[in-house]
Design an enzyme around this catalytic site. Structure first.
Site, short mmCIF file in Angstrom:
data_model
loop_
_atom_site.label_atom_id
_atom_site.label_comp_id
_atom_site.label_asym_id
_atom_site.label_seq_id
_atom_site.Cartn_x
_atom_site.Cartn_y
_atom_site.Cartn_z
N GLU A 1 9.46 38.80 19.55
CA GLU A 1 10.39 37.76 18.71
C GLU A 1 11.84 37.60 17.80
O GLU A 1 12.98 37.19 17.66
CB GLU A 1 9.75 36.45 18.04
CG GLU A 1 9.05 36.82 19.39
CD GLU A 1 7.82 36.52 19.35
OE1 GLU A 1 7.16 37.81 18.66
OE2 GLU A 1 6.78 35.94 20.65
N HIS B 1 -1.64 27.47 17.77
CA HIS B 1 -0.91 26.92 19.17
C HIS B 1 -0.96 25.33 19.67
O HIS B 1 -0.11 25.11 21.27
CB HIS B 1 -1.31 27.51 20.68
CG HIS B 1 -1.62 29.39 20.62
ND1 HIS B 1 -2.54 29.92 20.43
CD2 HIS B 1 -0.64 30.07 21.47
CE1 HIS B 1 -2.21 30.99 20.04
NE2 HIS B 1 -1.35 31.02 21.09
#
Length: 345
Positions: A73, A141
Site C-alpha cells: 500500500e 477490519h
C-alpha cells in the site's frame, strides 16, 4: 442541479443492481470523460475488486488504466501521489480503511501537504477510495476512521449513505483538484439499490453532489439526529418507529466530514432544541464531539435543552457479532436514546 430536479429526468431501472455495480459504472463514465483518470489497487483488475466495484473496467480500459497492485500500500499510494503531481487523476483503491495506516505517510505528509507547501501551485487530484464499517470482521477490519482523517489538514473526507450520493459524491471526488478520502461502507456495497430507504432515482447521466452540504431527510420537531454513512439508514428506521410513539425526529445526513456542514445541523437543532449525533466511528476526539461543539458555538448553549452523542466506545470492535452489536450503534440503541431525550427536560 439538486436531487429533486435530477429525479424528474428519465432513468434506467437499476433497482436490482448491487451498489458496487453502480460504483463501477460511475468510474467508467469518468474514465471515458477524462483520459487522465486511472485506477490503482489490489485485485481491482481481473478480480474486479473485493466488492465488485471495478468489475468490467479492465476489459474496457486495459491494464494501463486499471492497474492491479501488489500488497504494498505504501508503494502504490506513493505512485498515486506522483501521478497526481504529474497531471493524472488517480483513484487509489485501498480495500479497507483499516489498511490506510500502512500508507499514512503518503496521505498526510505528501498528498495533504504538497498543495499547501507549494503555495497552491501544485494540485493534488487524487482519491483514496476505501471501505469502512462494521460487518462482523473483528478489530482490524471494522473501523470507519473518518474522524482520524478529518483531523489531518488538507484532506477532504466523504462518507455517502445512499446510491444517489455514492454516485454524485464519487464523481465530485474524481473531479476535485484536492486529495479526497472517499469512505464507502462495507455493509452497503453488496446491497441492492432497492434495499435502501433513501432511494432517490438516479438519472442516466453524470452528476455531482457538492461537498459540505448536508441534507435534511425527515422533518421533525422534537430531536435533531445528525449522522452519516450507513447510520443514516438506521436513523430513518428509528424515526419511523418513534413517529408511532408521537416523537418527531429530524434526520440530517452529513454526507461529508470535511467540509462539515454544521450550519444545517445548527439550524435544525435550534428548532428542535435537542441534538443527537450518531457516529459509527469512535466516541472520543472525533466527529461527534466536533459537531456538537460547533453547533453549541454557533447557536449558543442556551438554545439547546440537550446535546448528546452515540458512538462506538473507545474499545476495539469485537469479533463476535453479538458483542459487536453491543458497541456499535444500531436502530434499537438510537430509539432508546432519542426516547430518553424526548421524555427528558
Amino acid at each position: 442541479m439538486n436531487a429533486s430536479t435530477l429525479a424528474t429526468e428519465a432513468v434506467t431501472d437499476r433497482s436490482g443492481w448491487q451498489l458496487s455495480a453502480l460504483i463501477a459504472e460511475t468510474i467508467a463514465w469518468e474514465m471515458r470523460r477524462d483520459p487522465s483518470v486511472l485506477c490503482i489497487g489490489e485485485d481491482i483488475g481481473r478480480a474486479g475488486g473485493v466488492f465488485g466495484a471495478t468489475r468490467g473496467l479492465l476489459d474496457e480500459f486495459g491494464a494501463g488504466r486499471i492497474m492491479d497492485a501488489p500488497i504494498a500500500e505504501m508503494a502504490f499510494a506513493g505512485m498515486g501521489v506522483g501521478l497526481a503531481q504529474a497531471g493524472m487523476r488517480p483513484l487509489v483503491e485501498l480495500m479497507f480503511v483499516d489498511f490506510l495506516g500502512v500508507c499514512l505517510e503518503q496521505i498526510f505528509n505528501a498528498a495533504a501537504k504538497i498543495p499547501y507547501m507549494s503555495g497552491g501551485r501544485q494540485k493534488m487530484p487524487i482519491v483514496f477510495k476505501t471501505a469502512g464499517g462494521c460487518i462482523g470482521s473483528a478489530a482490524q477490519h471494522s473501523q470507519c476512521l473518518w474522524g482520524l482523517f478529518a483531523h489531518l489538514p488538507g484532506l477532504k473526507v466523504v462518507a455517502p449513505s445512499n446510491p444517489f450520493d455514492y454516485r454524485g459524491l464519487l464523481t465530485s471526488a474524481i473531479r476535485s483538484d484536492d486529495p479526497v478520502i472517499y469512505i464507502e461502507h462495507k455493509g452497503q456495497l453488496l446491497k441492492k439499490l432497492s434495499d435502501f430507504r433513501n432511494n432517490t432515482p438516479i438519472p442516466d447521466r453524470a452528476y455531482t453532489v457538492p461537498f459540505g452540504r448536508a441534507v435534511v431527510l425527515t422533518k421533525g420537531r422534537d430531536v435533531t439526529l445528525a449522522t452519516l454513512s450507513s447510520m443514516v439508514e438506521h436513523a430513518l428506521e428509528a424515526a419511523l418507529v418513534l413517529e408511532q410513539e408521537g416523537i418527531s425526529v429530524e434526520v440530517v445526513d452529513l454526507r461529508t466530514v470535511v467540509p462539515l456542514d454544521h450550519d444545517t445541523v445548527a439550524r435544525s437543532a435550534a428548532r428542535t432544541g435537542r441534538l443527537l449525533v450518531v457516529d459509527e466511528d469512535y466516541l472520543s476526539f472525533g466527529l461527534s464531539a466536533e459537531l456538537c461543539m460547533r453547533v453549541i458555538e454557533q447557536i449558543g448553549p442556551g438554545a439547546l435543552r440537550q446535546v448528546e452523542r452515540l458512538a462506538v466506545p473507545d474499545v476495539p470492535v469485537p469479533a463476535a457479532l453479538a458483542l459487536e452489536r453491543k458497541v456499535v450503534p444500531g436502530v434499537d440503541m438510537i430509539i432508546d436514546r432519542v426516547r430518553t431525550m424526548a421524555k427528558g427536560a
